[in-house]
Design a protein around this motif. Structure first.
Motif, PDB file in Angstrom:
ATOM      1  N   ALA A  36     -98.721  43.082 -42.224  1.00 21.98           N
ATOM      2  CA  ALA A  36     -98.429  44.167 -43.178  1.00 21.98           C
ATOM      3  C   ALA A  36     -99.461  44.152 -44.296  1.00 21.98           C
ATOM      4  CB  ALA A  36     -97.024  44.014 -43.741  1.00 21.98           C
ATOM      5  N   GLU A  37     -99.892  42.962 -44.679  1.00 18.75           N
ATOM      6  CA  GLU A  37    -100.910  42.841 -45.741  1.00 18.75           C
ATOM      7  C   GLU A  37    -102.234  43.452 -45.268  1.00 18.75           C
ATOM      8  OE1 GLU A  37    -104.358  41.440 -47.425  1.00 18.75           O
ATOM      9  OE2 GLU A  37    -103.679  40.235 -45.735  1.00 18.75           O
ATOM     10  N   VAL A  38    -102.553  43.298 -43.983  1.00 18.99           N
ATOM     11  CA  VAL A  38    -103.777  43.903 -43.444  1.00 18.99           C
ATOM     12  C   VAL A  38    -103.731  45.421 -43.614  1.00 18.99           C
ATOM     13  CG1 VAL A  38    -105.082  44.336 -41.316  1.00 18.99           C
ATOM     14  CG2 VAL A  38    -104.184  42.032 -41.794  1.00 18.99           C
ATOM     15  N   GLY A  39    -102.547  45.987 -43.382  1.00 19.14           N
ATOM     16  CA  GLY A  39    -102.394  47.440 -43.469  1.00 19.14           C
ATOM     17  C   GLY A  39    -102.625  47.991 -44.859  1.00 19.14           C
ATOM     18  N   GLU A  40    -102.541  47.130 -45.867  1.00 19.27           N
ATOM     19  CA  GLU A  40    -102.736  47.598 -47.247  1.00 19.27           C
ATOM     20  C   GLU A  40    -104.200  47.530 -47.694  1.00 19.27           C
ATOM     21  OE1 GLU A  40    -100.025  45.084 -49.310  1.00 19.27           O
ATOM     22  OE2 GLU A  40     -98.297  46.015 -48.321  1.00 19.27           O
ATOM     23  N   ARG A  41    -105.067  46.981 -46.850  1.00 24.98           N
ATOM     24  CA  ARG A  41    -106.480  46.855 -47.239  1.00 24.98           C
ATOM     25  C   ARG A  41    -107.199  48.198 -47.145  1.00 24.98           C
ATOM     26  NH1 ARG A  41    -108.070  41.502 -43.666  1.00 24.98           N
ATOM     27  NH2 ARG A  41    -106.404  40.167 -44.451  1.00 24.98           N
ATOM     28  N   SER A  42    -108.351  48.316 -47.836  1.00 31.29           N
ATOM     29  CA  SER A  42    -109.105  49.575 -47.780  1.00 31.29           C
ATOM     30  C   SER A  42    -109.626  49.816 -46.364  1.00 31.29           C
ATOM     31  CB  SER A  42    -110.248  49.552 -48.793  1.00 31.29           C
ATOM     32  OG  SER A  42    -111.054  48.428 -48.562  1.00 31.29           O
ATOM     33  N   ILE A  43    -109.985  48.750 -45.678  1.00 27.05           N
ATOM     34  CA  ILE A  43    -110.336  48.876 -44.249  1.00 27.05           C
ATOM     35  C   ILE A  43    -109.303  48.038 -43.488  1.00 27.05           C
ATOM     36  CG2 ILE A  43    -112.096  48.496 -42.484  1.00 27.05           C
ATOM     37  CD1 ILE A  43    -114.192  48.724 -44.720  1.00 27.05           C
ATOM     38  N   PRO A  44    -108.244  48.682 -42.986  1.00 25.21           N
ATOM     39  CA  PRO A  44    -107.130  47.927 -42.399  1.00 25.21           C
ATOM     40  C   PRO A  44    -107.411  47.523 -40.958  1.00 25.21           C
ATOM     41  CG  PRO A  44    -106.620  50.254 -42.368  1.00 25.21           C
ATOM     42  CD  PRO A  44    -107.994  50.130 -42.983  1.00 25.21           C
ATOM     43  N   ARG A  45    -108.354  46.652 -40.783  1.00 23.19           N
ATOM     44  CA  ARG A  45    -108.748  46.285 -39.424  1.00 23.19           C
ATOM     45  C   ARG A  45    -109.171  44.815 -39.402  1.00 23.19           C
ATOM     46  NH1 ARG A  45    -110.950  49.735 -34.937  1.00 23.19           N
ATOM     47  NH2 ARG A  45    -110.305  51.458 -36.245  1.00 23.19           N
ATOM     48  N   VAL A  46    -108.720  44.088 -38.386  1.00 23.03           N
ATOM     49  CA  VAL A  46    -109.126  42.692 -38.199  1.00 23.03           C
ATOM     50  C   VAL A  46    -109.589  42.526 -36.754  1.00 23.03           C
ATOM     51  CG1 VAL A  46    -107.646  41.674 -39.988  1.00 23.03           C
ATOM     52  CG2 VAL A  46    -106.722  42.067 -37.697  1.00 23.03           C
ATOM     53  N   PRO A  47    -110.412  41.507 -36.477  1.00 25.47           N
ATOM     54  CA  PRO A  47    -110.979  41.395 -35.126  1.00 25.47           C
ATOM     55  C   PRO A  47    -110.103  40.609 -34.148  1.00 25.47           C
ATOM     56  CG  PRO A  47    -111.985  39.793 -36.578  1.00 25.47           C
ATOM     57  CD  PRO A  47    -110.993  40.543 -37.418  1.00 25.47           C
ATOM     58  N   ALA A  48    -108.834  40.479 -34.438  1.00 35.32           N
ATOM     59  CA  ALA A  48    -107.974  39.549 -33.697  1.00 35.32           C
ATOM     60  C   ALA A  48    -107.926  39.815 -32.193  1.00 35.32           C
ATOM     61  CB  ALA A  48    -106.563  39.603 -34.280  1.00 35.32           C
ATOM     62  N   LEU A  49    -107.990  41.065 -31.775  1.00 40.98           N
ATOM     63  CA  LEU A  49    -107.911  41.362 -30.328  1.00 40.98           C
ATOM     64  C   LEU A  49    -109.189  42.050 -29.829  1.00 40.98           C
ATOM     65  CD1 LEU A  49    -104.212  42.465 -29.692  1.00 40.98           C
ATOM     66  CD2 LEU A  49    -105.238  40.202 -29.473  1.00 40.98           C
ATOM     67  N   ARG A  50    -110.316  41.749 -30.494  1.00 42.26           N
ATOM     68  CA  ARG A  50    -111.582  42.327 -30.032  1.00 42.26           C
ATOM     69  C   ARG A  50    -111.829  41.864 -28.585  1.00 42.26           C
ATOM     70  NH1 ARG A  50    -116.110  40.966 -33.912  1.00 42.26           N
ATOM     71  NH2 ARG A  50    -115.318  42.709 -35.125  1.00 42.26           N
ATOM     72  N   GLY A  51    -112.220  42.804 -27.737  1.00 45.83           N
ATOM     73  CA  GLY A  51    -112.491  42.460 -26.333  1.00 45.83           C
ATOM     74  C   GLY A  51    -111.284  42.606 -25.421  1.00 45.83           C
ATOM     75  N   LYS A  52    -110.103  42.837 -25.994  1.00 48.44           N
ATOM     76  CA  LYS A  52    -108.889  43.038 -25.179  1.00 48.44           C
ATOM     77  C   LYS A  52    -108.671  44.531 -24.951  1.00 48.44           C
ATOM     78  CE  LYS A  52    -107.654  38.641 -25.382  1.00 48.44           C
ATOM     79  NZ  LYS A  52    -107.605  37.766 -24.203  1.00 48.44           N
ATOM     80  N   THR A  53    -108.113  44.855 -23.801  1.00 46.60           N
ATOM     81  CA  THR A  53    -107.825  46.259 -23.474  1.00 46.60           C
ATOM     82  C   THR A  53    -106.332  46.422 -23.211  1.00 46.60           C
ATOM     83  OG1 THR A  53    -110.023  46.539 -22.505  1.00 46.60           O
ATOM     84  CG2 THR A  53    -108.348  48.164 -21.887  1.00 46.60           C
ATOM     85  N   ILE A  54    -105.765  47.439 -23.856  1.00 42.15           N
ATOM     86  CA  ILE A  54    -104.331  47.707 -23.724  1.00 42.15           C
ATOM     87  C   ILE A  54    -104.153  49.126 -23.190  1.00 42.15           C
ATOM     88  CG2 ILE A  54    -102.115  47.815 -24.943  1.00 42.15           C
ATOM     89  CD1 ILE A  54    -103.481  46.090 -27.164  1.00 42.15           C
ATOM     90  N   ALA A  55    -103.279  49.277 -22.193  1.00 43.24           N
ATOM     91  CA  ALA A  55    -102.988  50.606 -21.626  1.00 43.24           C
ATOM     92  C   ALA A  55    -101.593  51.054 -22.046  1.00 43.24           C
ATOM     93  CB  ALA A  55    -103.074  50.548 -20.106  1.00 43.24           C
ATOM     94  N   TRP A  56    -101.448  52.350 -22.258  1.00 43.21           N
ATOM     95  CA  TRP A  56    -100.140  52.944 -22.590  1.00 43.21           C
ATOM     96  C   TRP A  56     -99.624  53.646 -21.355  1.00 43.21           C
ATOM     97  CZ3 TRP A  56    -100.371  50.378 -26.703  1.00 43.21           C
ATOM     98  CH2 TRP A  56    -101.477  50.422 -27.559  1.00 43.21           C
ATOM     99  N   LEU A  57     -98.402  53.369 -20.998  1.00 42.02           N
ATOM    100  CA  LEU A  57     -97.799  53.992 -19.809  1.00 42.02           C
ATOM    101  C   LEU A  57     -96.455  54.571 -20.231  1.00 42.02           C
ATOM    102  CD1 LEU A  57     -98.436  54.248 -16.763  1.00 42.02           C
ATOM    103  CD2 LEU A  57     -97.170  52.143 -16.400  1.00 42.02           C
ATOM    104  N   PHE A  58     -96.489  55.789 -20.728  1.00 40.28           N
ATOM    105  CA  PHE A  58     -95.280  56.417 -21.284  1.00 40.28           C
ATOM    106  C   PHE A  58     -94.792  57.511 -20.337  1.00 40.28           C
ATOM    107  CE2 PHE A  58     -94.351  55.071 -25.738  1.00 40.28           C
ATOM    108  CZ  PHE A  58     -95.225  53.983 -25.760  1.00 40.28           C
TER     109      PHE A  58
END
Ligand code: CP
Length: 323
Positions: A36-58
């Motif tokens: 939640a603290e990340v979301g309050e930053r001016s650039i709300p982005r961290v590299p925690a899942l860089r290189g991972k791919t996620i698919a949405w199946l709705f």
């Protein structure tokens, strides 16, 4: 808690709140606070899942769940694979299994599944090596909704031990009710289901809850008043005489909301039907934390994606991942 933390157990999927104990839930909610603290930053982005791919199946419609998962993935720097059932080869008769195997063949680390059939995400987990997250399956489960509800409630009430939540409305057809009955009771809360007989499941065996048909009898003792919409898309036949009568008997009207304790929360998973389960004016009161629930959904889903797809970092590294 189990002898090990959730991270140490290395869970691969999130399919049901039944798979999480109290300590697991607390670990997710504590990690949510960091994201939640990340979301309050001016650039709300961290590299925690860089290189991972996620698919949405709705396979079912969604506004909140899909958009917040997409936002969560972006904030974690994951790549995403967008799949829209309406413009896919599902329309040419491709099965769920073939669809999953096709998407998986392109290389994915996670797949977020919403489907009208109870158990579909668990089936998907047997057809792919990717982590599977249940974004709602039929009447069955909606675990990330429950986690964001728990997080929101904890923000306001601190401890949930001994707190009293009433879940009111179309319990029978609600995956949110099933997930929250498990989630809130795991956290020590007392859960009361409130609905007419036609909107309760035929049996509550195994549900850690009480039940009543009388909303007015419980209002004054509630810490959380949680409304559900009528899930007309899942109701095969009329279950109440009319929506007007339902509103009169079970809707959170202004008069009923006035009888809640001063610090009681009014919650709703959305989408709302103002004038049916909740009066429009009540949904806009300060006690109604419905937009907070939506906002917290992003941070909760960041925590879930990180726990499932993070690269085996230990707790110390979790702190580094959000730095
Ligand atoms: N609460 C919820 O699941 O909303 P959506 O259907 O808009 O995702």
């Amino acid at each position: 808690m189990t002898a090990t933390t959730l991270r140490q157990r290395g869970p691969k999927h999130l399919l049901s709140m039944a798979d999480l104990d109290r300590d697991d839930i607390e670990q997710i909610l504590n990690l949510t606070e960091s994201f939640a603290e990340v979301g309050e930053r001016s650039i709300p982005r961290v590299p925690a899942l860089r290189g991972k791919t996620i698919a949405w199946l709705f396979y079912e419609d969604s506004t909140r769940t899909r958009l917040s998962f997409e936002t969560a993935a972006k904030r974690l720097s994951a790549d995403t694979m967008n799949f829209s059932v309406g413009s896919s080869s599902v329309n040419k008769g491709e099965s769920l299994r073939d669809t999953v195997e096709t998407i998986a063949a392109m290389g994915i680390d996670g797949i977020v599944v919403r489907h009208g059939a109870a158990g579909a995400p668990r089936q998907v987990s047997e057809w792919t090596d990717a982590s599977v997250i249940n974004a709602g399956d039929g009447w069955h489960q909606h675990p990330t909704q429950s986690l964001l509800d728990l997080y929101t409630a904890r923000q306001h009430l601190d401890e949930l031990d001994g707190k009293h939540i009433a879940i009111i409305g179309d319990i029978k057809h609600s995956r949110v009710a099933r997930s929250n009955a498990l989630g809130f009771s795991a956290m020590g809360a007392r859960v009361t289901l409130v609905a007419p007989p036609t909107l309760l499941p035929s049996t509550l065996d195994g549900w850690p809850v009480e039940a009543t048909h009388d909303l007015d009898a419980v209002l004054e003792e509630l810490d959380i008043c949680y409304l559900l919409r009528m899930q007309l898309e899942r109701q095969g036949q009329a279950v109440v005489p009319s929506l007007r009568e339902y509103h009169n008997e079970y809707g959170l009207t202004s008069a009923r909301a006035d009888r809640l304790p001063n610090d009681a929360l009014i919650m709703h998973p959305g989408p709302m039907n103002r004038g049916v389960e909740i009066a429009g004016e009540v949904a806009d009161r300060p006690a109604a934390v419905i937009t907070e629930q939506v906002a917290n959904g992003v941070s909760v889903r960041m925590a879930v994606l990180f726990l499932l797809l993070g690269s085996g970092l230990d707790v110390v590294d979790e702190q580094r991942a959000i730095a």
